[in-house]
Design a protein around this motif. Structure first.
Motif, mmCIF file in Angstrom:
data_model
loop_
_atom_site.group_PDB
_atom_site.id
_atom_site.type_symbol
_atom_site.label_atom_id
_atom_site.label_comp_id
_atom_site.label_asym_id
_atom_site.label_seq_id
_atom_site.Cartn_x
_atom_site.Cartn_y
_atom_site.Cartn_z
ATOM 1 N N LYS A 1 0.853 -1.180 0.000
ATOM 2 C CA LYS A 1 0.000 0.000 0.000
ATOM 3 C C LYS A 1 0.893 1.236 0.000
ATOM 4 O O LYS A 1 2.126 1.121 0.141
ATOM 5 C CB LYS A 1 -0.935 -0.017 1.211
ATOM 6 C CG LYS A 1 -0.262 -0.219 2.539
ATOM 7 C CD LYS A 1 -1.321 -0.455 3.615
ATOM 8 C CE LYS A 1 -0.675 -0.795 4.951
ATOM 9 N NZ LYS A 1 -1.687 -1.081 5.993
ATOM 10 N N PRO A 2 0.338 2.416 -0.164
ATOM 11 C CA PRO A 2 1.177 3.616 -0.194
ATOM 12 C C PRO A 2 2.077 3.717 1.037
ATOM 13 O O PRO A 2 1.631 3.544 2.172
ATOM 14 C CB PRO A 2 0.146 4.751 -0.228
ATOM 15 C CG PRO A 2 -1.033 4.151 -0.927
ATOM 16 C CD PRO A 2 -1.076 2.726 -0.450
ATOM 17 N N GLY A 3 3.364 3.952 0.792
ATOM 18 C CA GLY A 3 4.327 4.103 1.878
ATOM 19 C C GLY A 3 4.998 2.822 2.329
ATOM 20 O O GLY A 3 5.866 2.867 3.216
ATOM 21 N N THR A 4 4.647 1.680 1.746
ATOM 22 C CA THR A 4 5.249 0.409 2.155
ATOM 23 C C THR A 4 6.748 0.403 1.890
ATOM 24 O O THR A 4 7.194 0.588 0.764
ATOM 25 C CB THR A 4 4.591 -0.769 1.410
ATOM 26 O OG1 THR A 4 3.219 -0.878 1.805
ATOM 27 C CG2 THR A 4 5.304 -2.086 1.718
ATOM 28 N N GLN A 5 7.530 0.180 2.952
ATOM 29 C CA GLN A 5 8.981 0.043 2.850
ATOM 30 C C GLN A 5 9.265 -1.414 2.492
ATOM 31 O O GLN A 5 8.872 -2.320 3.234
ATOM 32 C CB GLN A 5 9.651 0.405 4.178
ATOM 33 C CG GLN A 5 9.241 1.765 4.751
ATOM 34 C CD GLN A 5 9.866 2.915 4.010
ATOM 35 O OE1 GLN A 5 9.218 3.571 3.202
ATOM 36 N NE2 GLN A 5 11.129 3.168 4.257
ATOM 37 N N ALA B 1 3.507 1.504 -3.872
ATOM 38 C CA ALA B 1 4.040 2.106 -2.652
ATOM 39 C C ALA B 1 4.255 3.611 -2.788
ATOM 40 O O ALA B 1 4.193 4.345 -1.804
ATOM 41 C CB ALA B 1 5.350 1.427 -2.256
ATOM 42 N N THR C 1 6.445 7.173 -4.384
ATOM 43 C CA THR C 1 7.817 7.701 -4.384
ATOM 44 C C THR C 1 8.296 8.128 -3.003
ATOM 45 O O THR C 1 9.457 8.495 -2.849
ATOM 46 C CB THR C 1 7.926 8.888 -5.354
ATOM 47 O OG1 THR C 1 6.964 9.886 -4.997
ATOM 48 C CG2 THR C 1 7.663 8.441 -6.780
ATOM 49 N N GLU C 2 7.436 8.111 -2.001
ATOM 50 C CA GLU C 2 7.854 8.456 -0.641
ATOM 51 C C GLU C 2 8.408 7.242 0.111
ATOM 52 O O GLU C 2 9.055 7.391 1.146
ATOM 53 C CB GLU C 2 6.683 9.060 0.149
ATOM 54 C CG GLU C 2 6.120 10.333 -0.464
ATOM 55 C CD GLU C 2 7.169 11.427 -0.566
ATOM 56 O OE1 GLU C 2 7.906 11.649 0.418
ATOM 57 O OE2 GLU C 2 7.252 12.059 -1.631
ATOM 58 N N ALA C 3 8.141 6.062 -0.399
ATOM 59 C CA ALA C 3 8.608 4.829 0.250
ATOM 60 C C ALA C 3 10.014 4.500 -0.228
ATOM 61 O O ALA C 3 10.437 4.890 -1.315
ATOM 62 C CB ALA C 3 7.667 3.682 -0.068
ATOM 63 N N THR C 4 10.748 3.753 0.594
ATOM 64 C CA THR C 4 12.057 3.239 0.203
ATOM 65 C C THR C 4 11.906 1.780 -0.212
ATOM 66 O O THR C 4 11.405 0.960 0.557
ATOM 67 C CB THR C 4 13.064 3.343 1.365
ATOM 68 O OG1 THR C 4 13.253 4.715 1.693
ATOM 69 C CG2 THR C 4 14.407 2.734 0.973
ATOM 70 N N ASN D 1 13.741 6.536 -5.591
ATOM 71 C CA ASN D 1 13.553 5.937 -4.268
ATOM 72 C C ASN D 1 13.703 4.421 -4.281
ATOM 73 O O ASN D 1 13.540 3.762 -3.254
ATOM 74 C CB ASN D 1 12.186 6.306 -3.693
ATOM 75 C CG ASN D 1 11.024 5.791 -4.533
ATOM 76 O OD1 ASN D 1 11.024 5.935 -5.745
ATOM 77 N ND2 ASN D 1 10.041 5.192 -3.876
ATOM 78 N N ASP E 1 8.526 -3.024 5.839
ATOM 79 C CA ASP E 1 7.148 -3.463 6.048
ATOM 80 C C ASP E 1 6.868 -4.778 5.330
ATOM 81 O O ASP E 1 5.961 -5.517 5.713
ATOM 82 C CB ASP E 1 6.171 -2.412 5.510
ATOM 83 C CG ASP E 1 6.344 -1.064 6.184
ATOM 84 O OD1 ASP E 1 6.291 -1.014 7.422
ATOM 85 O OD2 ASP E 1 6.534 -0.067 5.460
#
Length: 222
Positions: A45-49, A68, A70-73, A89, A113
């Motif tokens: 999901k959005p933000g999943t590392q 995920a 562009t804010e997730a790694t 990213n 995650d």
């Protein structure tokens, strides 16, 4: 150790999934397996590392970064360099996943995650060799996940089904809140390929597999 052969596999040139991947400009047909698994188990999901073990040729990273964002790694590791263009990213590393310095790796990227593995051996056609090697790769991926996931994180890895399959599933069930086996719909009929998914890493697992940092350097980005 090698991963799926992707669009360079001449035997798959007329496979509908291969043709679709080529048409949609993905690095390999395996992207649709991850898409199917993700829709079934809601892993990304959005933000999943995310850590992708055996990431070449990069199709799973292509799918994962779309979900995920562009804010997730996102980090991928493979013996072969990923040659496709990916967002900034997404970090790809050339190296042997079984030799990762997990302490330094977690210090560098933080806890994940989700850990994915589509690793498979260089198959010989001899199931007495291919299946145990696949099982060993699965266990390596499971240990890496146990050491690098946050508590509550998820795991998904491929394995060729053989005599230890029930034991591998049980091991995932012992380390996660839930463990499930799944066979993708577009898997070739003759294939022994299965995926085992673990949801919700237990705190006891994270403590038991906590990595330590030593003096070996972490692998460099490709």
């Amino acid at each position: 150790m090698a991963t799926r052969k992707g669009l360079g596999d001449k035997r798959a040139r007329h496979d509908p999934a291969y043709l679709r991947a080529k048409r949609e400009q993905y690095a390999g047909r395996a992207i649709y397996k991850l898409e199917e698994i993700d829709k079934r188990f809601r892993l990304i999901k959005p933000g999943t590392q995310l850590l992708d073990l055996g990431c070449w040729p990069g199709a799973w990273l292509q799918y994962a970064v779309q979900k995920a964002g562009t804010e997730a790694t996102l980090v991928g590791v493979d013996l072969k360099a990923v040659e496709i263009a990916l967002p900034a990213n997404v970090h790809t590393i050339v190296g042997d996943v079984t030799k990762l310095n997990l302490g330094r790796f977690v210090d560098r990227f933080g806890r994940f995650d989700l850990v994915l593995s589509d690793m498979a051996p260089n198959t010989t056609g001899n199931k007495d060799f291919d299946i145990p090697t696949s099982e060993d790769l699965f266990l390596s991926a499971l240990d890496i996940a146990s050491a690098s996931l946050r508590i509550g994180g998820h795991f998904c890895a491929k394995v060729f089904q053989g005599g230890r399959f029930a034991d591998l599933l049980h091991e995932v069930e012992s380390r996660f809140q839930q463990g499930r086996a799944y066979r993708c719909e577009n898997t070739r009929k003759a294939s022994r390929e299965q995926y085992i998914i673990g949801r919700g890493l237990k705190a006891t697992t994270a403590r038991a597999h906590a990595p330590t940092t030593d003096t070996d350097p972490a692998p460099a980005d490709d």
